[in-house]
Motif scaffolding. Structure first.
Motif, PDB file in Angstrom:
ATOM      1  N   MET A   1      46.290  39.779  34.038  1.00  0.00           N
ATOM      2  CA  MET A   1      46.093  40.892  34.975  1.00  0.00           C
ATOM      3  C   MET A   1      47.434  41.545  35.293  1.00  0.00           C
ATOM      4  O   MET A   1      48.392  40.867  35.684  1.00  0.00           O
ATOM      5  CB  MET A   1      45.453  40.377  36.270  1.00  0.00           C
ATOM      6  N   ALA A   4      49.818  45.564  40.163  1.00  0.00           N
ATOM      7  CA  ALA A   4      49.533  46.909  40.639  1.00  0.00           C
ATOM      8  C   ALA A   4      50.832  47.643  40.964  1.00  0.00           C
ATOM      9  O   ALA A   4      51.804  47.046  41.430  1.00  0.00           O
ATOM     10  CB  ALA A   4      48.642  46.846  41.869  1.00  0.00           C
ATOM     11  N   ARG A 158      32.896  50.092  49.293  1.00  0.00           N
ATOM     12  CA  ARG A 158      32.520  49.850  47.905  1.00  0.00           C
ATOM     13  C   ARG A 158      31.048  50.190  47.711  1.00  0.00           C
ATOM     14  O   ARG A 158      30.171  49.623  48.368  1.00  0.00           O
ATOM     15  CB  ARG A 158      32.784  48.375  47.576  1.00  0.00           C
ATOM     16  N   PRO A 164      35.021  47.067  39.822  1.00  0.00           N
ATOM     17  CA  PRO A 164      35.883  46.096  40.513  1.00  0.00           C
ATOM     18  C   PRO A 164      37.365  46.429  40.405  1.00  0.00           C
ATOM     19  O   PRO A 164      38.121  46.231  41.360  1.00  0.00           O
ATOM     20  CB  PRO A 164      35.553  44.771  39.818  1.00  0.00           C
ATOM     21  N   GLU A 165      37.795  46.954  39.259  1.00  0.00           N
ATOM     22  CA  GLU A 165      39.223  47.264  39.107  1.00  0.00           C
ATOM     23  C   GLU A 165      39.649  48.427  39.998  1.00  0.00           C
ATOM     24  O   GLU A 165      40.811  48.520  40.406  1.00  0.00           O
ATOM     25  CB  GLU A 165      39.577  47.550  37.648  1.00  0.00           C
ATOM     26  N   ASP A 168      40.198  46.829  43.339  1.00  0.00           N
ATOM     27  CA  ASP A 168      41.462  46.084  43.313  1.00  0.00           C
ATOM     28  C   ASP A 168      42.660  47.016  43.464  1.00  0.00           C
ATOM     29  O   ASP A 168      43.608  46.715  44.208  1.00  0.00           O
ATOM     30  CB  ASP A 168      41.587  45.294  42.014  1.00  0.00           C
ATOM     31  N   SER A 169      42.626  48.149  42.760  1.00  0.00           N
ATOM     32  CA  SER A 169      43.745  49.107  42.848  1.00  0.00           C
ATOM     33  C   SER A 169      43.888  49.659  44.262  1.00  0.00           C
ATOM     34  O   SER A 169      44.997  49.730  44.803  1.00  0.00           O
ATOM     35  CB  SER A 169      43.529  50.255  41.863  1.00  0.00           C
ATOM     36  N   ARG A 171      42.824  48.387  47.097  1.00  0.00           N
ATOM     37  CA  ARG A 171      43.274  47.346  48.028  1.00  0.00           C
ATOM     38  C   ARG A 171      44.788  47.149  47.917  1.00  0.00           C
ATOM     39  O   ARG A 171      45.490  46.992  48.928  1.00  0.00           O
ATOM     40  CB  ARG A 171      42.548  46.034  47.755  1.00  0.00           C
ATOM     41  N   ALA A 172      45.299  47.179  46.698  1.00  0.00           N
ATOM     42  CA  ALA A 172      46.742  47.022  46.503  1.00  0.00           C
ATOM     43  C   ALA A 172      47.498  48.199  47.100  1.00  0.00           C
ATOM     44  O   ALA A 172      48.542  48.021  47.746  1.00  0.00           O
ATOM     45  CB  ALA A 172      47.051  46.887  45.015  1.00  0.00           C
TER      46      ALA A 172
END
Length: 285
Positions: A1, A4, A158, A164-165, A168-169, A171-172
């Protein structure tokens, strides 16, 4: 992974108080930010400039100079004029479904394959707004709070279609902004507006019924429950017109418990919209 990285290019649709605040915080990360504002472009840029000066006075810009950060922000007159293939586009126009659908569809025409498209809506279904896109899997809710530079929270919403990615982006990125996130599933009003509006409407009903005056109702929640701001003062900060629009939407989707009190409608009709007009449930200088 892969690790980010902060978005290097960001588009913000709408240059009002919220849009300018969102532009300010992303410019503070070092990226190039373009605001799409069909109204007064100079006013939008001035909001960012004022916000940066205030942040600098409070020591919130670190070693960055306000002018240097402001130089990363530009304004265009239409969504179609945003630069192509931005990393992130955030829609921050008023809570009018037809308007949001229109600008989101326009945003997708300039988006690249990897562009994340987000809405700052405080109450509208992300899945329903995402239906305006040919690729709703890239779409997510990023609900910032006013004032954006000072607020610690971003509510990430969401939808079932959101990849999901993408989650994730986002959130980062929220973490990089120095803010905390709460991740919620798509539902009318999400977590914050549903709870905040519910409390605010009951406080307005209490005022309407003569239970207590506005100052006493707010102090009861501030001192008794350690709320940093009472529900009526919070409504003034959000804007009575904004809270009315959210309440009407929640009433249509969740039922009569969110029906706006007559007092709220009367104040909005009189133009008493809260802090931005100087008068709401409290008087603001």
């Amino acid at each position: 992974m892969t690790e980010a990285v902060a978005p290097k290019t960001v588009g913000v649709i709408g240059g009002g108080r919220m849009g300018a605040g969102i532009a300010q915080v992303f410019a503070g990360l070092g990226g190039a930010v373009t605001i799409a504002e069909s109204g007064d472009a100079e006013a939008a840029l001035q909001r960012v400039s004022t916000g940066l000066d205030r942040a600098h006075e409070r020591g919130k810009l670190g070693d960055q100079d306000p002018a240097t950060v402001l130089a990363r922000v530009s304004v265009v007159g239409a969504v179609s004029s945003l630069p192509p293939s931005l990393d992130l586009i955030v829609e921050a126009v008023p809570e009018i479904a037809a308007l949001k659908v229109e600008v989101l569809a326009a945003a997708e025409t300039v988006a690249g394959e990897r562009t994340v498209i987000a809405s700052n809506t405080s109450s509208m279904s992300i899945a329903e707004l995402g239906a305006a896109l040919t690729d709703p899997s890239r779409f997510i809710g990023m609900h910032f709070f006013n004032p954006v530079p000072a607020s610690l929270l971003v509510e990430i919403v969401r939808a079932p279609q959101t990849r999901p990615e993408v989650v994730d982006s986002v959130r980062a990125w929220v973490s990089m902004l120095g803010k905390a996130e709460v991740l919620v599933n798509d539902s009318p009003g999400f977590a914050t507006s549903r709870l905040g509006v519910g409390l605010g409407l009951e406080a307005i009903r209490m005022l309407e019924e003569g239970v207590a005056d506005a100052e006493s109702i707010d102090r009861a929640m501030e001192l008794g429950y350690r709320h940093p701001m009472g529900p009526l003062r919070s409504t003034d900060l959000v804007g009575l017109d904004v809270r009315l629009a959210i309440a009407e939407h929640l009433a249509s989707t969740l039922g009569d418990r969110f029906t706006p009190p007559a007092l709220l409608r009367e104040k909005v009709a009189r133009g008493e919209l809260g802090r931005k007009t100087g008068q709401g449930f409290h008087t603001w200088s």
